[in-house]
Design a protein around this motif. Sequence first.
Motif, PDB file in Angstrom:
ATOM      1  N   ARG A  60       0.881  -1.051  -0.091  1.00 23.49           N
ATOM      2  CA  ARG A  60      -0.083   0.105   0.101  1.00 23.49           C
ATOM      3  C   ARG A  60       0.834   1.364  -0.161  1.00 23.49           C
ATOM      4  O   ARG A  60       0.615   2.071  -0.740  1.00 23.49           O
ATOM      5  N   ALA A  67      -3.808  -3.527  -6.685  1.00 26.92           N
ATOM      6  CA  ALA A  67      -4.660  -4.473  -5.949  1.00 26.92           C
ATOM      7  C   ALA A  67      -3.936  -5.580  -5.431  1.00 26.92           C
ATOM      8  O   ALA A  67      -2.850  -5.760  -5.767  1.00 26.92           O
ATOM      9  N   GLY A  77      -8.339  -3.735  -3.049  1.00 27.20           N
ATOM     10  CA  GLY A  77      -8.316  -2.803  -4.110  1.00 27.20           C
ATOM     11  C   GLY A  77      -9.177  -2.915  -5.200  1.00 27.20           C
ATOM     12  O   GLY A  77     -10.137  -3.758  -5.190  1.00 27.20           O
TER      13      GLY A  77
END
Length: 268
Positions: A60, A67, A77
């Motif tokens: 992240r 995703a 995601g």
Amino acid sequence: MIDTYAGLDDAEIAVAAARAGAEVVRAGYGRRHSRIEKGAGDFATDVDVAAEEAILGVIRAARPEDAVHGEEGGQRGAADAERRWLVDPLCGTLNYAVGSMLVAVNVDLTDGPVAVADPFSGEVFFTREGTAWARGEGGRGGDTPLAPTAATRLVDVNLDPPFPGAPAFRAVDLLAHPRFVEGFRPRVVSSTLALAWVAAGKRAAYVTDGNGLAGSVHFAAGIALCRAAGCVVTGVDGAPAGESGRGLVAAADAETHGALLSMIRRRG
């Protein structure tokens, strides 16, 4: 945290993510863990979940638009994201839960770099631009290219259910084959750490049943690592190990692969 990963390529992000998960796994070793039942004898522990969150935190921070599909958390995601990571935060949960260190942390960027971490040796096996490497804990010794070899004659065979290939393929039949007994020695790691060991020359081959393994969070990173290292990788039927393939035979060289495949095709 984003600055921590600024300028790093995808291979380094994969390594960092796998290491983050491995640190959680190593720190939790030997403690009592809560279990999350999944059914049919399968379960996760609180460490599986925590390791996945650590991996997710790295991805992240470094690649916020990507995703992630994790074994424990599922899809996160955008479903239509151009890039997707497959994450198995603790491959070998049953081993880990009973105090065995034979586990792996798998991180795979689809059609990109992968990383497989051994939490207890500190090694990370990873790919970069179609090549395969090993890195010691803390970068010790630099990066070493993986060199598969069948010299050990050790073959890991996954004996875990289910057995979708039966009766055409049964791993126990392979172990009883006279030519197998003459030429190889079986091992049962029960973790896809064994695939990394094939790529690194610590195992001659790995054999498992199963469906759609190339797209699985459990197997995708290990398969990509073996391919990048130059191993011979197919299904148990000799067909390409794609998402619709049957099982897996990953061998250090063509001779070993051919020998195992001939035993599977002509049992007894």
